[in-house]
Design a protein around this motif. Structure first.
Motif, PDB file in Angstrom:
ATOM      1  N   SER A  42     -84.323  21.311 -24.182  1.00  0.00           N
ATOM      2  CA  SER A  42     -83.713  19.986 -24.026  1.00  0.00           C
ATOM      3  C   SER A  42     -84.696  19.043 -23.345  1.00  0.00           C
ATOM      4  O   SER A  42     -85.137  19.305 -22.220  1.00  0.00           O
TER       5      SER A  42
ATOM      6  N   LEU B 157     -84.082  16.446 -21.983  1.00  0.00           N
ATOM      7  CA  LEU B 157     -83.473  15.795 -20.820  1.00  0.00           C
ATOM      8  C   LEU B 157     -84.283  16.106 -19.557  1.00  0.00           C
ATOM      9  O   LEU B 157     -84.356  15.288 -18.640  1.00  0.00           O
ATOM     10  N   SER B 158     -84.894  17.282 -19.525  1.00  0.00           N
ATOM     11  CA  SER B 158     -85.677  17.673 -18.345  1.00  0.00           C
ATOM     12  C   SER B 158     -87.164  17.349 -18.497  1.00  0.00           C
ATOM     13  O   SER B 158     -87.968  17.719 -17.639  1.00  0.00           O
TER      14      SER B 158
ATOM     15  N   PHE C 145     -90.138  11.635 -19.116  1.00  0.00           N
ATOM     16  CA  PHE C 145     -89.929  10.578 -20.124  1.00  0.00           C
ATOM     17  C   PHE C 145     -91.103   9.600 -20.222  1.00  0.00           C
ATOM     18  O   PHE C 145     -91.229   8.900 -21.218  1.00  0.00           O
TER      19      PHE C 145
ATOM     20  N   ASP D 189     -80.455  15.114 -25.774  1.00  0.00           N
ATOM     21  CA  ASP D 189     -79.165  14.859 -25.125  1.00  0.00           C
ATOM     22  C   ASP D 189     -78.906  13.364 -25.020  1.00  0.00           C
ATOM     23  O   ASP D 189     -79.568  12.664 -24.252  1.00  0.00           O
TER      24      ASP D 189
ATOM     25  N   ASN E  72     -73.397   9.852 -17.149  1.00  0.00           N
ATOM     26  CA  ASN E  72     -74.853   9.686 -17.111  1.00  0.00           C
ATOM     27  C   ASN E  72     -75.259   8.925 -18.372  1.00  0.00           C
ATOM     28  O   ASN E  72     -74.533   8.980 -19.382  1.00  0.00           O
TER      29      ASN E  72
ATOM     30  N   THR F 176     -78.574   8.315 -20.998  1.00  0.00           N
ATOM     31  CA  THR F 176     -79.935   8.811 -21.285  1.00  0.00           C
ATOM     32  C   THR F 176     -80.595   7.979 -22.376  1.00  0.00           C
ATOM     33  O   THR F 176     -80.995   6.849 -22.115  1.00  0.00           O
ATOM     34  N   ILE F 177     -80.666   8.539 -23.579  1.00  0.00           N
ATOM     35  CA  ILE F 177     -81.491   7.894 -24.597  1.00  0.00           C
ATOM     36  C   ILE F 177     -80.685   7.638 -25.864  1.00  0.00           C
ATOM     37  O   ILE F 177     -79.595   8.182 -26.035  1.00  0.00           O
TER      38      ILE F 177
ATOM     39  N   PHE G   2     -75.441  16.460 -17.040  1.00  0.00           N
ATOM     40  CA  PHE G   2     -76.671  16.642 -16.267  1.00  0.00           C
ATOM     41  C   PHE G   2     -77.350  17.958 -16.626  1.00  0.00           C
ATOM     42  O   PHE G   2     -76.675  18.925 -16.969  1.00  0.00           O
TER      43      PHE G   2
END
Ligand code: DX5
Ligand code: ZN
Length: 230
Positions: free
Chosen positions: A7, A9-10, A13, A34, A43, A45-46, A154
């Protein structure tokens, strides 16, 4: 075959291009993206422009996990951005059957010939508290079932062990269809939990913190896969 979907997400970026290249070299099978809306999950994100940018950088399947409600209005943008898998949450759609059909329709009716010629798989996801019965009558519409083993929102959360029984039952449900449907588990999958997830019947696992946490992605992917296959 067991697949790993790191993922992003971690990921860092500010260096997404390098991160994607590193995941390719590390042996990732999918890139798990995600997408969070600050409404369905707490949350943000993108979105589609980032998916389109990733598409230009990698041939790895882009596995887009939409934690978005309402979701139908955003599906066309993800299809056009080049998603290979679009997974929606059962809880995020009032008319899940229609939403799943909508994904297929967006591909078939795309204004872009390139999009029409691609295959975009349809996925459906369940939060930890949602029973499997929520997707019982749409199994013929899906190519992937995603069982959440954390409450979405998260990265880096602890694995919820109750998810394992749901994975077992989902595996049985998939076998009963006789169709090829992938079973993915997402959230808190690491060296301690991956074995139990695969034993329960998953064939794809998402890993965020477990891949990005240590710095050496290749080592992490290799060790997680080895542990998964034990
Ligand atoms: C949670 C996301 C997961 C998560 C995975 O809402 O859907 O994909 O980021 O991260 P880890 O593996 O760190 O739990
Ligand atoms: Zn996810």
């Amino acid at each position: 075959m067991i697949k790993i979907a790191p993922s992003i997400l971690s990921a860092d970026f500010s260096r997404l291009k390098e991160e994607i290249e590193a995941l390719e070299q590390a042996g990732a099978d999918y890139i798990h993206v995600d997408v969070m809306d600050g409404h369905f999950v707490p949350n943000i994100t993108i979105g589609p422009p980032v998916v389109a940018a990733l598409r230009r950088r990698t041939k790895l399947p882009l596995d887009c996990h939409l934690m978005v409600e309402p979701v139908d209005p955003y599906i066309p943008a993800f299809v056009e951005a080049g998603a290979d898998i679009i997974t929606v949450h059962a809880e995020a759609s009032k008319h899940l059957d229609r939403t799943l059909q909508h994904i297929r329709d967006c591909v078939v009716n795309s204004p872009s010939e390139e999009t029409r010629s691609r295959f975009c798989r349809v996925g459906v996801s369940l939060n930890p508290a949602t029973p499997l019965s929520a997707i019982q009558h749409v199994m013929d519409r899906v190519d992937m079932v995603l069982i959440m083993s954390v409450n979405p929102g998260f990265g880096g959360q602890a694995f919820i062990p109750e998810a394992l029984e749901k994975v077992r039952q989902a595996r049985a449900m998939i076998e009963a269809t006789g169709r090829k449907i992938e079973l993915q588990v997402d959230g808190g999958v690491n060296m301690k939990t991956v074995r139990s997830v695969i034993e329960a019947g998953a064939d794809v696992f998402v890993a965020g913190a477990a891949v990005f946490g240590g710095g050496d992605y290749k080592k992490a992917v290799k060790e997680l896969k080895r542990e998964a296959k034990k």
